[in-house]
Scaffold this active site. Structure first.
Site, PDB file in Angstrom:
ATOM      1  N   HIS A  46     -13.065 -24.968 -13.780  1.00 22.81           N
ATOM      2  CA  HIS A  46     -12.503 -23.990 -14.306  1.00 22.81           C
ATOM      3  C   HIS A  46     -13.412 -22.816 -15.139  1.00 22.81           C
ATOM      4  O   HIS A  46     -14.689 -23.086 -15.158  1.00 22.81           O
ATOM      5  CB  HIS A  46     -11.496 -24.354 -15.588  1.00 22.81           C
ATOM      6  N   GLU A  48     -13.743 -21.562 -18.029  1.00 17.81           N
ATOM      7  CA  GLU A  48     -14.474 -21.829 -19.339  1.00 17.81           C
ATOM      8  C   GLU A  48     -15.319 -22.891 -19.023  1.00 17.81           C
ATOM      9  O   GLU A  48     -16.522 -22.928 -19.713  1.00 17.81           O
ATOM     10  CB  GLU A  48     -13.517 -22.536 -20.191  1.00 17.81           C
ATOM     11  N   CYS A  76      -6.639 -24.706 -20.884  1.00 20.63           N
ATOM     12  CA  CYS A  76      -5.802 -25.881 -20.569  1.00 20.63           C
ATOM     13  C   CYS A  76      -6.523 -26.895 -21.789  1.00 20.63           C
ATOM     14  O   CYS A  76      -7.501 -26.574 -22.177  1.00 20.63           O
ATOM     15  CB  CYS A  76      -5.987 -26.427 -19.319  1.00 20.63           C
ATOM     16  N   CYS A  79     -10.284 -28.034 -21.056  1.00 25.31           N
ATOM     17  CA  CYS A  79     -11.200 -26.762 -21.510  1.00 25.31           C
ATOM     18  C   CYS A  79     -11.317 -26.879 -22.700  1.00 25.31           C
ATOM     19  O   CYS A  79     -12.277 -26.823 -23.432  1.00 25.31           O
ATOM     20  CB  CYS A  79     -10.746 -25.531 -20.829  1.00 25.31           C
TER      21      CYS A  79
END
Length: 142
Positions: A46, A48, A76, A79
Site C-alpha cells: 500500500h 502508506e 486501512c 496501514c
C-alpha cells in the site's frame, strides 16, 4: 498533499488503485509511495507502507516521531497499525474509505486508546481530487 496526489497518479497510470502517500519530517520529504499490490504481487504494498519503508531506511530508524503522513485515501487497518508502530505523529488524508477506513469511517485505530501511541488524524484535505481519481479507476473496471 499535492505530492501525495502525484503519487496516486503514478498508481493510476499503472492500473493500481490510485492511492499516494508522502511522509514528511519538518520540511523534508523522507518517504513517498503509491499503491502497488498488483504489480509487486504483494498485498502489503500500500502507498502508506511504501512511504514508511522508504522513510525508515532514510532515517535508519523504525520509529518516525514528529512525522506527518499525507495520503490520498483513509488508511486501512494494516496501514493504521504500521503508522502507530512507527510513531507517526499525524495522518492527513483526502477521501474517506467507507468500506475499510481505520481513521474514522469504520473505526478509528489511529486515535484510539488501544495502544500506547495515538496518531492525530486530519481528514478531507484533497478529498475531491482523490475521490475523482478513485471514481475514474473503478469506472474503467466496469
Amino acid at each position: 498533499m499535492d505530492e501525495a496526489l502525484d503519487q496516486a497518479r503514478i498508481a493510476l497510470a499503472k492500473n493500481e488503485v490510485p492511492v499516494g502517500a508522502v511522509l514528511r519530517i519538518g520540511n523534508e520529504v523522507v518517504g513517498r509511495g503509491h499503491n502497488g499490490p498488483i504489480e509487486s504481487c504483494d498485498p502489503t504494498a500500500h502507498a502508506e507502507i511504501r512511504a514508511l519503508r522508504e522513510a525508515c531506511q532514510k532515517q535508519q530508524n523504525y520509529r518516525l516521531p514528529g512525522s506527518i503522513l499525507y495520503v490520498t485515501l483513509e488508511p486501512c487497518v494494516m496501514c493504521a497499525g504500521a503508522l502507530l508502530h512507527a510513531r507517526v505523529a499525524e495522518v492527513v488524508f483526502g477521501a474517506r474509505e467507507p468500506v475499510g477506513g481505520a481513521a474514522g469511517s469504520i473505526m478509528n485505530v489511529l486515535e484510539s486508546g488501544w495502544l500506547n501511541h495515538r496518531t492525530k488524524v486530519t481528514a478531507g484535505i484533497g478529498a475531491e481530487e482523490s475521490s475523482e481519481m478513485l471514481q475514474e479507476f473503478f469506472e474503467r473496471l466496469r
